[in-house]
Design a protein around this motif. Structure first.
Motif, PDB file in Angstrom:
ATOM      1  N   GLU A  83      -2.088   3.463  -0.948  1.00  0.00           N
ATOM      2  CA  GLU A  83      -3.084   4.088  -1.730  1.00  0.00           C
ATOM      3  C   GLU A  83      -2.089   5.117  -2.778  1.00  0.00           C
ATOM      4  O   GLU A  83      -2.523   5.579  -3.700  1.00  0.00           O
ATOM      5  CB  GLU A  83      -3.838   5.056  -0.677  1.00  0.00           C
ATOM      6  N   LEU A 174     -10.915   7.426   0.807  1.00  0.00           N
ATOM      7  CA  LEU A 174     -10.959   6.978  -0.635  1.00  0.00           C
ATOM      8  C   LEU A 174     -11.007   8.404  -1.531  1.00  0.00           C
ATOM      9  O   LEU A 174     -11.944   9.092  -1.755  1.00  0.00           O
ATOM     10  CB  LEU A 174     -12.285   6.551  -1.148  1.00  0.00           C
ATOM     11  N   PRO A 176      -9.012   8.295  -5.393  1.00  0.00           N
ATOM     12  CA  PRO A 176      -8.225   7.929  -6.434  1.00  0.00           C
ATOM     13  C   PRO A 176      -7.366   9.319  -6.881  1.00  0.00           C
ATOM     14  O   PRO A 176      -6.428   8.721  -7.539  1.00  0.00           O
ATOM     15  CB  PRO A 176      -9.008   7.185  -7.172  1.00  0.00           C
ATOM     16  N   GLN A 182      -4.910   3.682  -5.439  1.00  0.00           N
ATOM     17  CA  GLN A 182      -6.496   3.392  -5.411  1.00  0.00           C
ATOM     18  C   GLN A 182      -6.945   3.016  -6.822  1.00  0.00           C
ATOM     19  O   GLN A 182      -8.214   2.449  -6.783  1.00  0.00           O
ATOM     20  CB  GLN A 182      -7.313   4.282  -4.733  1.00  0.00           C
ATOM     21  N   ASN A 183      -6.275   3.011  -7.983  1.00  0.00           N
ATOM     22  CA  ASN A 183      -6.721   2.737  -9.143  1.00  0.00           C
ATOM     23  C   ASN A 183      -6.513   1.218  -9.547  1.00  0.00           C
ATOM     24  O   ASN A 183      -6.802   0.681 -10.549  1.00  0.00           O
ATOM     25  CB  ASN A 183      -6.071   3.609 -10.290  1.00  0.00           C
ATOM     26  N   TYR A 187      -7.113  -4.410  -4.876  1.00  0.00           N
ATOM     27  CA  TYR A 187      -7.662  -4.249  -3.340  1.00  0.00           C
ATOM     28  C   TYR A 187      -9.080  -3.951  -3.343  1.00  0.00           C
ATOM     29  O   TYR A 187      -9.635  -3.113  -4.243  1.00  0.00           O
ATOM     30  CB  TYR A 187      -6.595  -3.538  -2.813  1.00  0.00           C
ATOM     31  N   TRP A 189     -10.585  -0.999  -2.031  1.00  0.00           N
ATOM     32  CA  TRP A 189     -10.504   0.418  -1.425  1.00  0.00           C
ATOM     33  C   TRP A 189     -11.756   0.669  -0.971  1.00  0.00           C
ATOM     34  O   TRP A 189     -12.778   0.298  -1.543  1.00  0.00           O
ATOM     35  CB  TRP A 189      -9.876   1.328  -2.527  1.00  0.00           C
ATOM     36  N   PRO A 190     -11.939   1.610  -0.116  1.00  0.00           N
ATOM     37  CA  PRO A 190     -10.924   2.178   0.653  1.00  0.00           C
ATOM     38  C   PRO A 190     -10.065   1.084   1.588  1.00  0.00           C
ATOM     39  O   PRO A 190     -11.192   0.103   2.235  1.00  0.00           O
ATOM     40  CB  PRO A 190     -11.404   3.300   1.455  1.00  0.00           C
ATOM     41  N   TYR A 191      -8.854   1.468   2.102  1.00  0.00           N
ATOM     42  CA  TYR A 191      -8.067   0.635   2.962  1.00  0.00           C
ATOM     43  C   TYR A 191      -9.248   0.761   4.285  1.00  0.00           C
ATOM     44  O   TYR A 191      -9.716   1.554   4.706  1.00  0.00           O
ATOM     45  CB  TYR A 191      -6.828   1.221   3.499  1.00  0.00           C
ATOM     46  N   LEU A 253      -9.203  -4.685   4.369  1.00  0.00           N
ATOM     47  CA  LEU A 253      -8.400  -4.883   2.995  1.00  0.00           C
ATOM     48  C   LEU A 253      -7.820  -5.957   3.054  1.00  0.00           C
ATOM     49  O   LEU A 253      -7.707  -6.833   2.044  1.00  0.00           O
ATOM     50  CB  LEU A 253      -7.565  -3.655   2.782  1.00  0.00           C
TER      51      LEU A 253
END
Ligand code: MTE
Length: 316
Positions: A83, A174, A176, A182-183, A187, A189-191, A253
Motif C-alpha cells: 500500500e 483502504l 489511497p 493503492q493508486n 491490485y 485494493w484493499p489488501y 489480493l
C-alpha cells in the motif's frame, strides 16, 4: 553498534542476491514492474528507527529452535507493505506519519454477535501475550520476531460464529490518500487475505498489536495485523479494519493478482516450489548463508493435523 545501525544498507546487502533477483522477477511476473519501479524510485531512504529500551532488553532471546531474534532495525526497516511502496526500505519512511487513530475493527458476517471495536478497547480486551515466531516470506527470506498480541480465537468466540461460517476474511484499510501504492491499478485494493475457520481458531494464530515490547509501528501493520506463522508472510495481513466470517473461500489480493502462484493455503512447504523459484531454503535476515526451509515453517507438530487427507501439492 552493530551493522544494522548503518543508514546505508542497500537491499542487496540485506537480501541475498538470489532472493533480490527473485523479487525483481516476482514483481515482473505480477505485472507491476512499471508501477513498482516508479514507486520505489520515489521512496525516501530511512534513517534506522532508534532502538527502544524494550527491544534492547530482549537481546539474546531465541525462538524455540534456537534462532536468534532478527535485529530490531531489520524488522522495522525492511518491510513488505505494498500500500506504501514495493521498495522494502522505503516503507518505513513513507509510513512514518500514517494515522492509526481513530481506528475501528468490524467483526461481522456469519456471526451471532457482530461488533465494531474501537482499537484501544480491543487492545485491552484480551490478555496480551509475547510470542516469538518465525516469519517466512514467499520471497525466500525469513525473520525471527518477538510479537505481542492475543490469540484470534478469543475474538472469534466472542462474536459467536454461526454453523454456516467456514472461512475468515481479513480486510486491510483502504486509504489511497495516505497510502500511495493503492493508486496502482494492478491490485484489487484493499489488501485482503483469508483463512479457513479452523486455521483462524488455531492457538498459534495471533492478532498482533506490537513487537519487540512496543506497539506496532505503521510499517509492521499498526495498529492491528494478523500473524499466521506456518504460512508465507503474505497471509499475515496488516492494517486490519474488518474481519468477516463467510461461507465460501474468500478472494484475496494475491489470488486475484496471480492465482497460479499464490494459492489460498500458502503453507510454508519446501517441497512445493514457487513457479519461478525454489522454496527449499531461505536466507535468515541478519545471517550469512542459507538455511533449509522447514515444513510448515517449523510448526508441523502443532498444525499438520489441520491438513490431514489434503494434497498439499494441489492445495498450495
Ligand atoms: N499486509 C498488507 N496490508 N499489505 C502488504 O503488502 N505484505 C505481506 C504481509 N502483510 C503485506 C501485508 C508480506 S508479503 C509479508 S512478507 C509481511 O506482511 C511482512 O511483514 P513485516 O513487514 O512486518 O515483516
Amino acid at each position: 553498534m552493530n551493522k544494522w545501525h548503518s543508514p546505508k544498507i542497500r537491499s542487496s546487502e540485506i537480501t541475498p542476491e538470489a532472493a533480490y533477483l527473485n523479487r525483481r522477477q516476482f514483481m515482473q511476473g505480477a505485472a507491476v514492474v512499471t508501477a513498482g519501479a516508479l514507486l520505489a524510485a520515489c521512496a525516501p531512504k530511512a534513517d534506522p528507527t532508534p532502538i527502544p529500551t524494550e527491544a534492547a532488553a530482549l537481546q539474546g532471546q531465541t525462538d524455540e529452535l534456537g534462532g536468534a531474534l532478527t535485529p530490531y532495525e531489520a524488522v522495522t526497516g525492511y518491510n513488505n507493505y505494498y500500500e506504501f511502496t514495493t521498495d522494502k526500505e522505503g516503507v518505513a519512511p513513507m509510513a512514518k506519519d500514517f494515522k492509526t487513530r481513530p481506528w475501528t475493527v468490524e467483526v461481522s458476517g456469519l456471526v451471532g454477535k457482530p461488533r465494531t471495536y474501537d482499537i484501544d478497547e480491543l487492545m485491552k480486551r484480551f490478555p496480551i501475550e509475547e510470542r516469538i515466531y518465525r516469519l517466512r516470506c514467499v520471497e525466500a527470506w525469513s525473520m525471527v520476531i518477538p510479537w505481542r498480541g492475543f490469540a484470534l480465537n478469543q475474538l472469534l468466540k466472542e462474536v459467536e460464529p454461526t454453523g454456516a461460517a467456514k472461512y475468515v476474511h481479513f480486510v486491510s484499510i483502504l486509504d489511497p490518500k495516505q497510502m500511495p501504492g493503492q493508486n496502482s491499478p494492478f491490485y484489487t485494493w484493499p489488501y485482503s487475505e483469508g483463512l479457513r475457520l479452523d486455521e483462524a481458531m488455531h492457538d498459534l494464530t495471533l492478532m498482533s498489536t506490537g513487537l519487540y515490547g512496543k506497539d506496532l509501528l505503521p510499517q509492521n501493520g499498526a495498529p492491528l495485523r494478523v500473524v499466521v506463522p506456518w504460512k508465507y508472510g503474505f497471509k499475515s495481513a496488516k492494517g486490519i479494519v474488518k474481519i468477516e466470517l463467510v461461507a465460501e473461500q474468500p478472494r484475496t489480493l494475491w489470488s486475484d493478482a496471480a492465482p497460479n502462484e499464490y494459492g489460498f493455503y500458502s503453507n510454508v512447504n519446501p517441497d512445493v516450489s514457487h513457479p519461478r523459484w525454489s522454496q527449499a531454503s531461505e536466507r535468515r535476515i541478519g545471517e550469512s548463508g542459507r538455511r533449509p526451509t522447514l515444513m510448515f515453517n517449523g510448526y508441523a507438530d502443532q498444525v499438520a493435523s489441520l491438513y490431514t487427507g489434503m494434497d498439499l501439492q494441489a492445495n498450495y
